[in-house]
Design a protein around this motif. Structure first.
Motif, PDB file in Angstrom:
ATOM      1  N   ASN A  12       0.823  -1.213   0.000  1.00  0.00           N
ATOM      2  CA  ASN A  12       0.000   0.000   0.000  1.00  0.00           C
ATOM      3  C   ASN A  12       0.860   1.267   0.000  1.00  0.00           C
ATOM      4  OD1 ASN A  12      -2.444   1.378  -0.107  1.00  0.00           O
ATOM      5  ND2 ASN A  12      -2.591   1.542   2.144  1.00  0.00           N
ATOM      6  N   VAL A  13       1.880   1.245  -0.865  1.00  0.00           N
ATOM      7  CA  VAL A  13       2.749   2.412  -1.048  1.00  0.00           C
ATOM      8  C   VAL A  13       2.867   2.672  -2.545  1.00  0.00           C
ATOM      9  CG1 VAL A  13       4.079   1.953   1.053  1.00  0.00           C
ATOM     10  CG2 VAL A  13       4.865   1.006  -1.133  1.00  0.00           C
ATOM     11  N   SER A  14       3.538   3.761  -2.898  1.00  0.00           N
ATOM     12  CA  SER A  14       3.722   4.080  -4.310  1.00  0.00           C
ATOM     13  C   SER A  14       4.899   3.277  -4.891  1.00  0.00           C
ATOM     14  CB  SER A  14       4.000   5.570  -4.481  1.00  0.00           C
ATOM     15  OG  SER A  14       5.279   5.902  -3.953  1.00  0.00           O
ATOM     16  N   VAL A  15       4.889   3.145  -6.209  1.00  0.00           N
ATOM     17  CA  VAL A  15       6.004   2.496  -6.893  1.00  0.00           C
ATOM     18  C   VAL A  15       7.293   3.271  -6.627  1.00  0.00           C
ATOM     19  CG1 VAL A  15       6.974   1.959  -9.172  1.00  0.00           C
ATOM     20  CG2 VAL A  15       4.575   1.433  -8.688  1.00  0.00           C
ATOM     21  N   THR A  17       8.145   4.811  -3.945  1.00  0.00           N
ATOM     22  CA  THR A  17       8.663   4.465  -2.621  1.00  0.00           C
ATOM     23  C   THR A  17       9.434   3.144  -2.676  1.00  0.00           C
ATOM     24  OG1 THR A  17       6.892   5.627  -1.471  1.00  0.00           O
ATOM     25  CG2 THR A  17       8.027   3.890  -0.243  1.00  0.00           C
ATOM     26  N   VAL A  18       8.882   2.169  -3.388  1.00  0.00           N
ATOM     27  CA  VAL A  18       9.581   0.881  -3.541  1.00  0.00           C
ATOM     28  C   VAL A  18      10.921   1.100  -4.229  1.00  0.00           C
ATOM     29  CG1 VAL A  18       9.488  -1.442  -4.506  1.00  0.00           C
ATOM     30  CG2 VAL A  18       7.393  -0.382  -3.625  1.00  0.00           C
ATOM     31  N   SER A  19      10.932   1.937  -5.247  1.00  0.00           N
ATOM     32  CA  SER A  19      12.176   2.223  -5.966  1.00  0.00           C
ATOM     33  C   SER A  19      13.213   2.848  -5.045  1.00  0.00           C
ATOM     34  CB  SER A  19      11.907   3.152  -7.156  1.00  0.00           C
ATOM     35  OG  SER A  19      11.101   2.524  -8.120  1.00  0.00           O
ATOM     36  N   ARG A  20      12.755   3.777  -4.191  1.00  0.00           N
ATOM     37  CA  ARG A  20      13.694   4.423  -3.273  1.00  0.00           C
ATOM     38  C   ARG A  20      14.244   3.430  -2.251  1.00  0.00           C
ATOM     39  NH1 ARG A  20       9.949   8.558  -3.886  1.00  0.00           N
ATOM     40  NH2 ARG A  20       8.876   8.098  -1.910  1.00  0.00           N
ATOM     41  N   VAL A  21      13.417   2.493  -1.820  1.00  0.00           N
ATOM     42  CA  VAL A  21      13.901   1.461  -0.893  1.00  0.00           C
ATOM     43  C   VAL A  21      14.951   0.587  -1.584  1.00  0.00           C
ATOM     44  CG1 VAL A  21      13.265  -0.619   0.399  1.00  0.00           C
ATOM     45  CG2 VAL A  21      11.805   1.422   0.495  1.00  0.00           C
ATOM     46  N   LEU A  22      14.664   0.201  -2.820  1.00  0.00           N
ATOM     47  CA  LEU A  22      15.626  -0.624  -3.566  1.00  0.00           C
ATOM     48  C   LEU A  22      16.937   0.111  -3.770  1.00  0.00           C
ATOM     49  CD1 LEU A  22      13.247  -2.142  -6.279  1.00  0.00           C
ATOM     50  CD2 LEU A  22      14.322  -3.359  -4.369  1.00  0.00           C
ATOM     51  N   ALA A  23      16.859   1.420  -3.953  1.00  0.00           N
ATOM     52  CA  ALA A  23      18.057   2.230  -4.169  1.00  0.00           C
ATOM     53  C   ALA A  23      18.726   2.626  -2.858  1.00  0.00           C
ATOM     54  CB  ALA A  23      17.712   3.477  -4.967  1.00  0.00           C
ATOM     55  N   LYS A  24      18.144   2.149  -1.720  1.00  0.00           N
ATOM     56  CA  LYS A  24      18.673   2.466  -0.383  1.00  0.00           C
ATOM     57  C   LYS A  24      18.700   3.979  -0.135  1.00  0.00           C
ATOM     58  CE  LYS A  24      21.448  -1.752  -0.265  1.00  0.00           C
ATOM     59  NZ  LYS A  24      20.395  -2.522   0.428  1.00  0.00           N
ATOM     60  N   ASN A  25      17.667   4.642  -0.622  1.00  0.00           N
ATOM     61  CA  ASN A  25      17.532   6.082  -0.429  1.00  0.00           C
ATOM     62  C   ASN A  25      17.167   6.367   1.024  1.00  0.00           C
ATOM     63  OD1 ASN A  25      16.446   8.791  -0.397  1.00  0.00           O
ATOM     64  ND2 ASN A  25      16.329   8.673  -2.628  1.00  0.00           N
ATOM     65  N   GLU A  26      17.958   7.201   1.695  1.00  0.00           N
ATOM     66  CA  GLU A  26      17.781   7.455   3.121  1.00  0.00           C
ATOM     67  C   GLU A  26      16.577   8.345   3.428  1.00  0.00           C
ATOM     68  OE1 GLU A  26      21.439   8.944   4.644  1.00  0.00           O
ATOM     69  OE2 GLU A  26      22.533   7.069   4.301  1.00  0.00           O
ATOM     70  N   THR A  27      15.895   8.847   2.409  1.00  0.00           N
ATOM     71  CA  THR A  27      14.713   9.676   2.663  1.00  0.00           C
ATOM     72  C   THR A  27      13.513   8.839   3.084  1.00  0.00           C
ATOM     73  OG1 THR A  27      14.022   9.592   0.336  1.00  0.00           O
ATOM     74  CG2 THR A  27      15.504  11.389   0.982  1.00  0.00           C
ATOM     75  N   VAL A  28      13.592   7.516   2.893  1.00  0.00           N
ATOM     76  CA  VAL A  28      12.495   6.632   3.299  1.00  0.00           C
ATOM     77  C   VAL A  28      12.646   6.305   4.779  1.00  0.00           C
ATOM     78  CG1 VAL A  28      11.317   4.442   2.897  1.00  0.00           C
ATOM     79  CG2 VAL A  28      12.412   5.648   0.992  1.00  0.00           C
ATOM     80  N   GLY A  29      11.588   6.518   5.556  1.00  0.00           N
ATOM     81  CA  GLY A  29      11.626   6.258   6.991  1.00  0.00           C
ATOM     82  C   GLY A  29      11.838   4.792   7.314  1.00  0.00           C
ATOM     83  N   LYS A  30      12.304   4.526   8.547  1.00  0.00           N
ATOM     84  CA  LYS A  30      12.655   3.171   8.954  1.00  0.00           C
ATOM     85  C   LYS A  30      11.462   2.223   8.883  1.00  0.00           C
ATOM     86  CE  LYS A  30      14.464   0.453  12.808  1.00  0.00           C
ATOM     87  NZ  LYS A  30      14.957   0.466  14.207  1.00  0.00           N
TER      88      LYS A  30
END
Length: 323
Positions: A12-15, A17-30
Motif C-alpha cells: 500500500n505504497v507508491s512504486v 517508494t519501492v524504488s527508493r527502498v531498492l536504491a537504499k535512499n535514506e529519505t524513506v523512513g525506517k
C-alpha cells in the motif's frame, strides 16, 4: 513472478517508494522501509538489475575480459575477481577473447551495452589492443592497453629474483626458456632475467618459446638432451606452465630434478605446489591484484585510476638446489 507494482500494491505504497527502498535512499523512513523490505521478501521479488541500470546508466555488474580460461593464472584471477565482487554485491560477466583482438573488441562492445559499473581487461598478448572510447571506468591487468591504467606485478624485477636465486646456488651454466618475442610481458621477464645475470657477469643460453606446457617440454628436451658437461645445470622459464613441461622433459630423459638440473618458473600457479618435485617459482600476488582491479573499476576506494605495480616474491621449493 512478482513485479515492482505488485510490491507497491501489497505494501500500500507508491512504486516510487519501492524504488527508493531498492536504491537504499535514506529519505524513506525506517518503518516504511522495513514494511517494503518485508513485502519484497514475502513476494520473492527480484528487481531487474539491467532495467534499473538503464535508468541510472549503470548496473551492479562488472565486466571481466581475459584471453584464455585454460591458463591457470587467468583462471585464478577470474576466481578472485568474482569472489571480491560478490562480497561487494556485484556480479561479474566474464568474456574470453582467445587472444584475438577482433574477438576482444566485439566482446567489449557487447559488455558496454550492458551498462557495467566498470571493466577489468587482460588485453591480447601481442599488444594489439588499441583501447576504446567509453565513460565506463576501465583498468588493464597484467598487460598494458593503450589509454587505460595498468595493474600488474613488476615482471622485470620478478624475473630478476629468479636470476639472483640461481646464481646464489652457484649455477653458471644457466639457460632461459622465454615467452614469445612479440609479447610485452615475455619481453619484460626476459630482460629482467638476462640483465640481472649480465650485471653479475653471468651468461645465459636463451631459447624462444610460448607460455605453455608443450613449449616447455619441447625446448626442455632440446636443452637437456646433451652430454652432462654441455647441458645447463639450471633452467629458468617465463611461466610455470613451461617449467612443468620442462619437468616432464627431464623425467623422460631420466634426469633428476634438482640433482641433475635446477628448474625455476614464474607465476606460482596452483599446480606448481602439486608437481614432483614441487616447483620453485616467482609468485604473483593474484588476490591483491584482483582486489585492486575491482576497487579501481568500481571506484569503491576513491583512489584515482593510475598505473600500479605489485612486487613479486621468490617461493623456494624442491626443484632448485645448491650446485
Amino acid at each position: 513472478m512478482a513485479n515492482i507494482k505488485d510490491v507497491a500494491a501489497k505494501a500500500n505504497v507508491s512504486v516510487g517508494t519501492v524504488s527508493r527502498v531498492l536504491a537504499k535512499n535514506e529519505t524513506v523512513g525506517k518503518e516504511l522501509r522495513e514494511l517494503v523490505e518485508a513485502t519484497i521478501r514475502e513476494l520473492n521479488f527480484r528487481p531487474n538489475g539491467v532495467a534499473r541500470g538503464l535508468r541510472r546508466s549503470r548496473t551492479d555488474m562488472i565486466g571481466l575480459v581475459i584471453p584464455d580460461i585454460t591458463n591457470p593464472f587467468f583462471a585464478e584471477l577470474a576466481k578472485h575477481v568474482e569472489a571480491i565482487a560478490s562480497r561487494a554485491g556485484l556480479s561479474v560477466l566474464l568474456s574470453i577473447t582467445n587472444d584475438d583482438p577482433k574477438i576482444e573488441r566485439a566482446q567489449i562492445d557487447s559488455l558496454l551495452k550492458s551498462y557495467p559499473t566498470g571493466l577489468i581487461v587482460v588485453p591480447t598478448q601481442y599488444g594489439a589492443s588499441k583501447g576504446w572510447s567509453s565513460d565506463v571506468a576501465t583498468v588493464a591487468v597484467d598487460r598494458r592497453c593503450a589509454g587505460f591504467p595498468l595493474i600488474s606485478v613488476n615482471h622485470y624485477r620478478g624475473a630478476g629474483l629468479a636470476a639472483v636465486h640461481l646464481m646464489s646456488l652457484g649455477h653458471e651454466r644457466i639457460a632461459y626458456i622465454a615467452g614469445s618475442v612479440d609479447a610485452p610481458v615475455a619481453g619484460e621477464r626476459r630482460a629482467g632475467f638476462l640483465n640481472t645475470l649480465a650485471s653479475a657477469g653471468a651468461r645465459c643460453e636463451v631459447v624462444e618459446g610460448h607460455f605453455d606446457y608443450a613449449s616447455g617440454e619441447t625446448l626442455g628436451r632440446l636443452l637437456l638432451d646433451r652430454p652432462a658437461h654441455e647441458r645447463p645445470t639450471a633452467i629458468a622459464t617465463a611461466s610455470d606452465q613451461q617449467a612443468i613441461g620442462l619437468l616432464r622433459a627431464a623425467s623422460d630423459l631420466e634426469l633428476k630434478v634438482p640433482d641433475d638440473v635446477s628448474i625455476i618458473g614464474f607465476d606460482d600457479i596452483p599446480l606448481a605446489n602439486l608437481v614432483t618435485p614441487r616447483l620453485t617459482t616467482i609468485s604473483q600476488p593474484v588476490e591483491q591484484i584482483a582486489a585492486r582491479a575491482v576497487a579501481a573499476a568500481t571506484g569503491s576506494d576513491g583512489v584515482p585510476l593510475q598505473d600500479e605495480f605489485f612486487e613479486a616474491t621468490l617461493v623456494v621449493r624442491g626443484s632448485t638446489k645448491q650446485l
